[in-house]
Design a protein around this motif. Structure first.
Motif: not given
Length: 426
Positions: A269-270, A280, A309, A312-313, A316, A369-370, A373
């Motif tokens: 995601i970025g 995404i 998001v 995903a976070i 992590k 992977n982000i 952020l």
């Protein structure tokens, strides 16, 4: 041929070859559109290498061993290489959080660097004039100032590139080797200026300092070259719609119910700074031989994207999400994929892991992977989703940020504390 001539010739030829290779990598990165503005980092590195080539050409006309006569010209060329090296830092994957607000707009960062070195070069001009009238004290000051600036920039560049190597298939041993090379280059930034200042004492060591400078810079450029080439190859493969594992994913089989074995394998995601879109990318694995990368871009942050998001976070941070309305959110996240890829029918079991009503996305944290952020967590839409599920993240606040709720009056609410902790942790 003297050792000084051999050194200059070697420096000129090797940096020219590296410059050509960096330019070729730049065109390759631009063509494949890898990593947003990453190609600009390659361009600045190419210019950094080319500046050493210019130093070699200039030195061909200056064969003096320890002359301070052309000191001002040396510092101008040194400032040129520092400009390019420092400008490249902002375009690498790793961001230094304490400096992020200074280069959130990358063009402003580069402009500030050019203005800063414009001032530095002006000061060098003043020092040079004073040295002409009042002796070598100002020449020595000029050498010391330039050495300090070069050392700081090399430390910053080495740190950022070491951290960025984790975004490509680079071994830990190679990262340590690169850090050692940076330390050696920094050592030359101290040794060579000292040999100019105390040339009578260090005359015998000067040839060895030149050898160290030449060899360490060759290894530095080679390590940078390997990283740039590896990063572009790795990320281009990741961005491809079909991975090399299988050139032909059987879409008809997928439509006919083959998705029973489909499972989420990785998430990226970025924010694409070239397209100015939020992205995404999901890798969906059907079996050991077949997987497909799907990519969705939007100019705005939609609610399903915000939830991606969030999850995903949370993965992590090893946080599981629970909420009474979570079923609707999970449905919208999956439907977000189906609208863009109707041929791939995913089930909640293929995306989420259910632990008695607490959910995580079904993949390893290392596969999440982000990018950008800080940018994502500063968006109102993302903050609203985190605020709605803030109770799930409260253990982070209580365990890792003890006492701040009472003692730190500058922090206004728990959400900002949690988001800041996430920024510092990922």
């Amino acid at each position: 041929m003297t050792y000084k001539q051999f050194y200059i010739l070697s420096l000129t030829l090797t940096t020219l070859l590296f410059s050509i290779q960096f330019i070729l990598i730049f065109f390759n990165a631009t063509k494949k559109r890898v990593g947003g503005e990453f190609s600009k980092a390659v361009l600045f590195i190419a210019l950094f290498s080319f500046s050493f080539f210019l130093v070699g050409l200039y030195k061909i006309t200056d064969q003096t061993e320890f002359s301070l006569k052309f000191l001002f010209n040396d510092r101008i060329l040194s400032s040129l290489s520092n400009i390019f090296l420092l400008s490249s830092v902002v375009y690498f994957p790793h961001k230094i959080k304490c400096l992020y607000r200074f280069y959130e707009k990358k063009e402003n960062w580069v402009m500030t660097i050019f203005l800063f070195f414009g001032v530095i070069i002006s000061l060098f001009t003043v020092f040079d004039k004073l040295a002409t009238n009042k002796g070598q004290e100002f020449q020595i000051a000029l050498i010391v100032v330039d050495s300090i600036i070069s050392t700081i920039i090399l430390v910053l560049f080495g740190y950022v590139l070491s951290k960025s190597m984790k975004f490509s298939p680079t071994t830990t041993g190679r990262i340590y080797f690169f850090q050692i090379i940076v330390i050696l280059v920094i050592a030359t930034q101290i040794a060579l200026p000292l040999s100019k200042i105390y040339h009578e004492i260090l005359l015998g060591l000067y040839p060895y300092f030149l050898i160290l400078f030449l060899v360490s810079n060759i290894f530095l450029l080679q390590n940078i070259l390997l990283f740039l080439d590896g990063f572009i190859f790795f990320n281009y493969q990741t961005q491809s719609t079909t991975l090399p594992i299988s050139d032909n994913v059987n879409i008809e089989g997928i439509r006919n119910g083959d998705t029973a074995t489909a499972q989420l394998h990785s998430v990226f995601i970025g924010y694409d700074t070239i397209e100015k879109k939020y992205r995404i990318q999901l890798t969906i694995r059907f079996d050991e031989l077949r997987q497909k990368v799907i990519s969705i871009d939007n100019s705005k942050i939609l609610q399903p994207y915000s939830y991606w998001v969030l999850f995903a976070i949370a993965k992590k941070m090893n946080v599981k999400i629970y909420n009474s309305d979570l079923a609707v959110a999970r449905f919208r996240m999956i439907e977000f994929i189906h609208k863009n890829y109707p041929e791939i029918k995913l089930t909640p079991e293929a995306i989420f892991e259910n632990d008695k009503g607490y959910y995580q996305i079904l993949t390893e944290a290392s596969n999440v992977n982000i990018g950008d952020l800080d940018l994502l967590l500063d968006k109102i839409q993302v903050k609203d989703v985190f605020l709605k599920h803030i109770d799930n993240f409260m253990p982070l606040l209580k365990v890792h940020i003890q006492g701040l709720e009472k003692g730190n009056k500058a922090v206004q609410n728990r959400l900002e504390l949690i988001l800041q902790y996430i920024k510092d942790s990922i």
